[in-house]
Design a protein around this motif. Structure first.
Motif, PDB file in Angstrom:
ATOM      1  N   CYS B  50       0.839  -1.208   0.000  1.00 26.35           N
ATOM      2  CA  CYS B  50       0.000   0.000   0.000  1.00 26.35           C
ATOM      3  C   CYS B  50       0.873   1.258   0.000  1.00 26.35           C
ATOM      4  O   CYS B  50       0.516   2.277  -0.585  1.00 26.35           O
ATOM      5  CB  CYS B  50      -0.892   0.047   1.249  1.00 26.35           C
ATOM      6  N   LEU B  51       2.024   1.162   0.674  1.00 26.00           N
ATOM      7  CA  LEU B  51       2.865   2.348   0.833  1.00 26.00           C
ATOM      8  C   LEU B  51       3.530   2.758  -0.472  1.00 26.00           C
ATOM      9  O   LEU B  51       4.118   3.818  -0.578  1.00 26.00           O
ATOM     10  CB  LEU B  51       3.946   2.078   1.887  1.00 26.00           C
ATOM     11  N   ASN B  52       3.437   1.884  -1.474  1.00 26.06           N
ATOM     12  CA  ASN B  52       4.018   2.197  -2.777  1.00 26.06           C
ATOM     13  C   ASN B  52       2.923   2.285  -3.844  1.00 26.06           C
ATOM     14  O   ASN B  52       3.208   2.337  -5.030  1.00 26.06           O
ATOM     15  CB  ASN B  52       5.020   1.102  -3.147  1.00 26.06           C
ATOM     16  N   GLY B  53       1.692   2.272  -3.393  1.00 26.83           N
ATOM     17  CA  GLY B  53       0.588   2.394  -4.346  1.00 26.83           C
ATOM     18  C   GLY B  53       0.344   1.164  -5.186  1.00 26.83           C
ATOM     19  O   GLY B  53      -0.376   1.226  -6.178  1.00 26.83           O
ATOM     20  N   LEU B  54       0.927   0.034  -4.807  1.00 26.62           N
ATOM     21  CA  LEU B  54       0.676  -1.174  -5.593  1.00 26.62           C
ATOM     22  C   LEU B  54      -0.631  -1.838  -5.172  1.00 26.62           C
ATOM     23  O   LEU B  54      -1.193  -2.633  -5.914  1.00 26.62           O
ATOM     24  CB  LEU B  54       1.829  -2.171  -5.441  1.00 26.62           C
ATOM     25  N   ILE B  83      10.584   6.424  -3.810  1.00 28.25           N
ATOM     26  CA  ILE B  83      10.490   5.249  -2.945  1.00 28.25           C
ATOM     27  C   ILE B  83      11.036   4.056  -3.706  1.00 28.25           C
ATOM     28  O   ILE B  83      10.524   3.716  -4.765  1.00 28.25           O
ATOM     29  CB  ILE B  83       9.029   4.958  -2.547  1.00 28.25           C
ATOM     30  N   GLY B  84      12.092   3.455  -3.185  1.00 27.35           N
ATOM     31  CA  GLY B  84      12.590   2.248  -3.842  1.00 27.35           C
ATOM     32  C   GLY B  84      11.911   1.041  -3.224  1.00 27.35           C
ATOM     33  O   GLY B  84      11.655   1.026  -2.030  1.00 27.35           O
ATOM     34  N   MET B  85      11.594   0.060  -4.074  1.00 30.34           N
ATOM     35  CA  MET B  85      10.993  -1.133  -3.488  1.00 30.34           C
ATOM     36  C   MET B  85      11.667  -2.370  -4.051  1.00 30.34           C
ATOM     37  O   MET B  85      11.937  -2.452  -5.248  1.00 30.34           O
ATOM     38  CB  MET B  85       9.499  -1.176  -3.770  1.00 30.34           C
ATOM     39  N   VAL B  86      11.930  -3.322  -3.182  1.00 26.88           N
ATOM     40  CA  VAL B  86      12.531  -4.582  -3.609  1.00 26.88           C
ATOM     41  C   VAL B  86      11.612  -5.707  -3.146  1.00 26.88           C
ATOM     42  O   VAL B  86      11.107  -5.687  -2.025  1.00 26.88           O
ATOM     43  CB  VAL B  86      13.949  -4.765  -3.020  1.00 26.88           C
ATOM     44  N   PHE B  87      11.390  -6.661  -4.072  1.00 27.89           N
ATOM     45  CA  PHE B  87      10.392  -7.697  -3.824  1.00 27.89           C
ATOM     46  C   PHE B  87      11.046  -9.033  -3.495  1.00 27.89           C
ATOM     47  O   PHE B  87      12.207  -9.280  -3.808  1.00 27.89           O
ATOM     48  CB  PHE B  87       9.526  -7.897  -5.081  1.00 27.89           C
ATOM     49  N   GLN B  88      10.227  -9.918  -2.957  1.00 29.30           N
ATOM     50  CA  GLN B  88      10.679 -11.276  -2.672  1.00 29.30           C
ATOM     51  C   GLN B  88      11.192 -11.966  -3.933  1.00 29.30           C
ATOM     52  O   GLN B  88      12.190 -12.668  -3.926  1.00 29.30           O
ATOM     53  CB  GLN B  88       9.519 -12.075  -2.069  1.00 29.30           C
ATOM     54  N   LEU B 163      11.666   0.295   0.587  1.00 30.13           N
ATOM     55  CA  LEU B 163      10.775  -0.742   1.105  1.00 30.13           C
ATOM     56  C   LEU B 163      11.350  -2.093   0.710  1.00 30.13           C
ATOM     57  O   LEU B 163      11.631  -2.333  -0.466  1.00 30.13           O
ATOM     58  CB  LEU B 163       9.373  -0.592   0.500  1.00 30.13           C
ATOM     59  N   PHE B 164      11.528  -2.981   1.685  1.00 27.87           N
ATOM     60  CA  PHE B 164      12.027  -4.330   1.384  1.00 27.87           C
ATOM     61  C   PHE B 164      10.974  -5.334   1.800  1.00 27.87           C
ATOM     62  O   PHE B 164      10.649  -5.468   2.978  1.00 27.87           O
ATOM     63  CB  PHE B 164      13.324  -4.601   2.157  1.00 27.87           C
ATOM     64  N   ASP B 165      10.425  -6.046   0.813  1.00 28.14           N
ATOM     65  CA  ASP B 165       9.342  -6.981   1.106  1.00 28.14           C
ATOM     66  C   ASP B 165       9.857  -8.417   1.082  1.00 28.14           C
ATOM     67  O   ASP B 165       9.912  -9.036   0.027  1.00 28.14           O
ATOM     68  CB  ASP B 165       8.208  -6.789   0.093  1.00 28.14           C
ATOM     69  N   GLU B 166      10.241  -8.929   2.246  1.00 26.22           N
ATOM     70  CA  GLU B 166      10.720 -10.311   2.371  1.00 26.22           C
ATOM     71  C   GLU B 166      11.744 -10.659   1.296  1.00 26.22           C
ATOM     72  O   GLU B 166      11.618 -11.663   0.602  1.00 26.22           O
ATOM     73  CB  GLU B 166       9.556 -11.296   2.287  1.00 26.22           C
ATOM     74  N   VAL B 167      12.756  -9.826   1.181  1.00 24.45           N
ATOM     75  CA  VAL B 167      13.665  -9.959   0.051  1.00 24.45           C
ATOM     76  C   VAL B 167      14.538 -11.205   0.103  1.00 24.45           C
ATOM     77  O   VAL B 167      15.132 -11.584  -0.905  1.00 24.45           O
ATOM     78  CB  VAL B 167      14.558  -8.711  -0.116  1.00 24.45           C
ATOM     79  N   MET B 192      19.852   5.294   5.376  1.00 28.14           N
ATOM     80  CA  MET B 192      18.668   5.243   4.536  1.00 28.14           C
ATOM     81  C   MET B 192      17.435   4.978   5.393  1.00 28.14           C
ATOM     82  O   MET B 192      17.481   4.159   6.306  1.00 28.14           O
ATOM     83  CB  MET B 192      18.840   4.117   3.502  1.00 28.14           C
ATOM     84  N   THR B 193      16.384   5.710   5.098  1.00 26.96           N
ATOM     85  CA  THR B 193      15.113   5.440   5.769  1.00 26.96           C
ATOM     86  C   THR B 193      14.514   4.192   5.138  1.00 26.96           C
ATOM     87  O   THR B 193      14.494   4.081   3.911  1.00 26.96           O
ATOM     88  CB  THR B 193      14.132   6.598   5.535  1.00 26.96           C
ATOM     89  N   MET B 194      14.047   3.241   5.940  1.00 22.61           N
ATOM     90  CA  MET B 194      13.499   2.045   5.302  1.00 22.61           C
ATOM     91  C   MET B 194      12.494   1.304   6.159  1.00 22.61           C
ATOM     92  O   MET B 194      12.487   1.414   7.381  1.00 22.61           O
ATOM     93  CB  MET B 194      14.622   1.096   4.860  1.00 22.61           C
ATOM     94  N   ILE B 195      11.630   0.605   5.432  1.00 24.48           N
ATOM     95  CA  ILE B 195      10.730  -0.338   6.092  1.00 24.48           C
ATOM     96  C   ILE B 195      11.090  -1.717   5.572  1.00 24.48           C
ATOM     97  O   ILE B 195      11.229  -1.914   4.367  1.00 24.48           O
ATOM     98  CB  ILE B 195       9.255  -0.028   5.794  1.00 24.48           C
ATOM     99  N   VAL B 196      11.280  -2.633   6.504  1.00 21.18           N
ATOM    100  CA  VAL B 196      11.727  -3.968   6.120  1.00 21.18           C
ATOM    101  C   VAL B 196      10.726  -4.995   6.626  1.00 21.18           C
ATOM    102  O   VAL B 196      10.442  -5.044   7.825  1.00 21.18           O
ATOM    103  CB  VAL B 196      13.116  -4.268   6.721  1.00 21.18           C
ATOM    104  N   VAL B 197      10.183  -5.777   5.701  1.00 17.69           N
ATOM    105  CA  VAL B 197       9.382  -6.931   6.113  1.00 17.69           C
ATOM    106  C   VAL B 197      10.301  -8.130   6.038  1.00 17.69           C
ATOM    107  O   VAL B 197      10.942  -8.354   5.010  1.00 17.69           O
ATOM    108  CB  VAL B 197       8.188  -7.150   5.157  1.00 17.69           C
ATOM    109  N   THR B 198      10.431  -8.865   7.126  1.00 15.22           N
ATOM    110  CA  THR B 198      11.351  -9.995   7.086  1.00 15.22           C
ATOM    111  C   THR B 198      10.948 -11.080   8.084  1.00 15.22           C
ATOM    112  O   THR B 198      10.189 -10.826   9.019  1.00 15.22           O
ATOM    113  CB  THR B 198      12.803  -9.538   7.363  1.00 15.22           C
TER     114      THR B 198
END
Lengths: 220, 246, 229
Positions: B50-54, B83-88, B163-167, B192-198
């Motif tokens: 949601c934070l990246n509008g996806l 906003i950079g985003m990296v996916f699983q 944003l790192f989504d379970e990378v 770097m400011t970041m949110i990490v899902v892990t």
């Protein structure tokens, strides 16, 4: 006369039919790709009004038989004062039919691009057009190659239906000869061989192209 | 008070009738590292997307760098450059070389000059140890290498926020450390400011300034990392930590 | 005096005759589909077996039906069965036979494709719990392949229905043949009748095929959504 002589004597006529089949197929396929591409782009970009028109066309075209489409063009349209020669009707009919098949092929390819690819593209800020240009179209076209190849073969085979409006392509040539000389075995044999000569090498080439494109774009 | 990069207020999200995010409220300060923890299905990935509008959300507001985000594709497209985003699943573009994957954003979206952009890209590649792979295609890389390239691809846009989504979730175990080190480096050296899902608890503990603990689409607690890992405030979080082997 | 064309549809028994023709068309398509699908599933399963000769023969069978246009197939059977093999069938049964064999060929490829795309570990897990080959196919592979093959099978059905338009070529009294008779019989009184008769037949085909292809598309879309998470 021996079968061999019968066949030999018929070859010049079959040659004409062969050339005509190839020629009509070629025009029909190119036309279908153009129509299909336009329709799939209208649908992809959801161009107002036009994308609904494209959808209606695609559904009508792919859910009705070519034979009836041809009868309409050849027998019914003249009643409205619109008249074309048989060959022009054949080409229009083939493009009308093939356009929807090609459109479905392209659309299937665009939709087949993995969701993650689209999201990655969005995540680096690509606009809708850039996403289409750099991600969806290159991958989508590769994905649609197998469907395109199947459509090419399909459309060539569909030209055999042209016989119903007496276009002297391969099938019509054979049926005419059978009607005149009553040697069905020989003429049908030549007919099947003629289609095999066109379609076997073509499907081998198309399979190779599929593999190469697949490897080039996706590496497997 | 520190600058707030991101503020989320009263965010609600539904999939058809299923209510997947309930009244989400939090903010992220500049330079802060927030990890989202919680059992699978708790809504972590949905929230970060949601934070990246996806993912669309039905209620609430997201403010990015002090401005309210209008929830439409055009606005998001502008914001995503920051906003950079990296996916699983890394999702490098298979039809482009490593270099072209990295340069697509800077040259096409940000209209930077290709030469200077590629010099920068080389520096980033050196940083992740993959400068020799510029002309390789993604298919020639291992999972860990692809994920490092995906991080570079995101960094190439000079994002303010990552944003790192379970990378690391789909990487082979021996690849995980390399990727995590890069993220750790970004946090510690670049601030770097970041949110990490892990799911990597040790890593979360090392890197996080603050933990958001989610369950069933609700934020059950927001606590500084130290507190969370020593003595979480809720029983659910305690149970969650007990169930993780670290 | 020339009547308006559309009235040709309503005159006398014309409309019922067209419906009768449509019924012949549908019957041939249905019987051919059912027998062809059953045969095709069997052939498809056989094509996943290891026996090379069997696989080669079935592959050749498929390729023959793939390469020869359906019009030509119809004429091959129409001329060769009675003359060479002394095997006389009424035209509608002959057409049913041709279509059934064609459906079997296409279906065998759909089934084979679906079966080999079931992940290998599924097969191995089945064998590991001691299933024999029949049980493996019956309980593990075929049920999983099923969801993959349903959309393709429906699309095959729409193709068969469209291809029934060729029946008139071998003098089956299908909807198009009936239509042509009506057009010819009324040509003087209804010069624009051709437009309406073909229009109605066009509509008939569309009304049968459109729901089927819509259904196939929907199933396929759902499957992709599920696969994509």
């Amino acid at each position: 006369m021996s079968s061999w002589e019968i066949i030999q004597q018929s070859l010049p006529m079959f040659e004409k039919g062969f050339v005509l089949t190839l020629w009509l197929s070629l025009i029909g396929i190119i036309g279908s790709i153009i129509v299909g591409l336009i329709c799939s782009l209208l649908q992809y970009f959801k161009v107002p009004v036009f994308h609904q028109i494209a959808t209606i066309y695609v559904e009508i075209s792919r859910n009705t038989p070519l034979l009836i489409q041809l009868f309409f063009l050849y027998y019914a349209f003249p009643v409205l004062g619109i008249k074309f020669s048989a060959q022009v009707c054949g080409i229009i009919g083939l493009i009308f039919l093939g356009g929807s098949y090609m459109a479905e092929g392209f659309t299937g390819g665009f939709n087949g691009v993995a969701k993650g690819q689209v999201e990655s593209g969005k995540a680096i800020g690509l606009s809708r057009w850039q996403l289409a240009r750099y991600v969806v179209f290159p991958q989508g076209f590769s994905l649609s190659v197998p469907a395109m190849a199947a459509n090419v073969i399909f459309l060539i085979k569909e030209t055999s239906i042209f016989t119903v409006i007496a276009i002297p392509e391969l099938t019509n040539t054979a049926l005419d000869l059978i009607g005149m000389y009553y040697r069905s075995n020989e003429y049908l044999f030549v007919l099947v061989v003629a289609y095999a000569i066109i379609l076997i090498p073509l499907s081998i080439i198309l399979t190779l192209i599929e593999k190469r494109v697949r490897y080039g774009s996706f590496g497997n | 008070m520190a600058d707030k990069i991101l503020q989320v207020e009263h965010l609600e999200k539904y999939y058809q009738k299923r209510h997947v995010l309930h009244d989400i409220n939090f903010s992220v300060d500049k330079g802060e590292v927030v990890t989202l923890l919680g059992p699978s299905g708790s809504g972590k990935s949905t929230l970060i997307r949601c934070l990246n509008g996806l993912e669309a959300y039905q209620q609430g507001t997201i403010m990015f760098e002090g401005e309210k985000v209008q929830p439409n594709e055009k606005t998001w497209q502008q914001i995503r450059q920051k906003i950079g985003m990296v996916f699983q699943s890394y999702d490098l573009f298979p039809n482009l070389t490593v270099m072209d994957n990295i340069l697509l954003g800077p040259t096409k979206v940000q209209k930077k000059d290709r030469n200077s952009a590629s010099q920068e890209a080389v520096k980033l590649l050196q940083r992740v140890g993959l400068e020799d792979y510029q002309d390789a295609y993604p298919r020639q890389l291992s999972g860990g290498q692809k994920q490092r390239i995906a991080i570079v691809r995101a960094l190439a846009l000079h994002p303010d926020f990552m944003l790192f989504d379970e990378v690391t979730a789909s990487l082979d175990p021996e690849m995980v450390r390399g990727v995590l080190n890069i993220i750790g480096d970004l946090a510690n050296k670049d601030h770097m400011t970041m949110i990490v899902v892990t799911h990597e608890m040790n890593f979360a503990q090392e890197i996080a300034d603050r933990v958001l603990f989610l369950e069933n689409g609700r934020i059950l607690e927001q606590t500084p990392s130290k507190t969370f890992f020593n003595k979480p405030q809720t029983d659910r979080a305690q149970q969650f930590l007990d169930s993780m082997d670290f | 005096m020339a009547h308006s064309g559309i009235s040709v549809l309503l005159e006398g028994t014309n409309f019922t005759r067209l419906l009768g023709g449509l019924f012949v068309t549908i019957k041939i398509a249905a019987v051919a589909l059912i027998t062809g699908l059953i045969l095709g599933v069997i052939l498809g399963v056989l094509r996943t077996f290891k026996n090379r000769l069997l696989r080669l023969i079935l592959r050749l069978y498929l390729e023959f039906f793939r390469i020869v246009p359906t019009v030509v197939l119809l004429f091959l059977f129409y001329y060769i069965l009675p003359r060479q093999l002394n095997f006389n069938l009424p035209a509608d049964q002959l057409a049913t036979l041709v279509f059934a064999l064609w459906v079997a060929a296409e279906m065998s490829d759909i089934v084979r494709g679906a079966l080999i795309s079931v992940p290998k570990h599924q097969r191995e897990s089945g064998l590991a719990i001691g299933l024999n080959r029949y049980q493996l196919y019956r309980y593990v592979l075929i049920p999983q392949a099923m969801t993959l093959e349903i959309p393709a099978t429906i699309n095959l059905a729409t193709r068969v229905i469209k291809t029934t338009s060729l029946l008139m070529l071998i003098s089956v009294m299908d909807v198009i043949n009936v239509g042509q008779q009506i057009i010819e019989a009324n040509n003087h009184t209804h010069p624009t009748g051709v437009f309406w008769v073909y229009g109605l037949i066009f509509l008939f085909y569309f009304l049968i095929d459109y729901p089927l292809s819509w259904w196939a598309k929907r199933l396929e879309k759902r499957r992709l959504e599920r696969a994509n998470g």
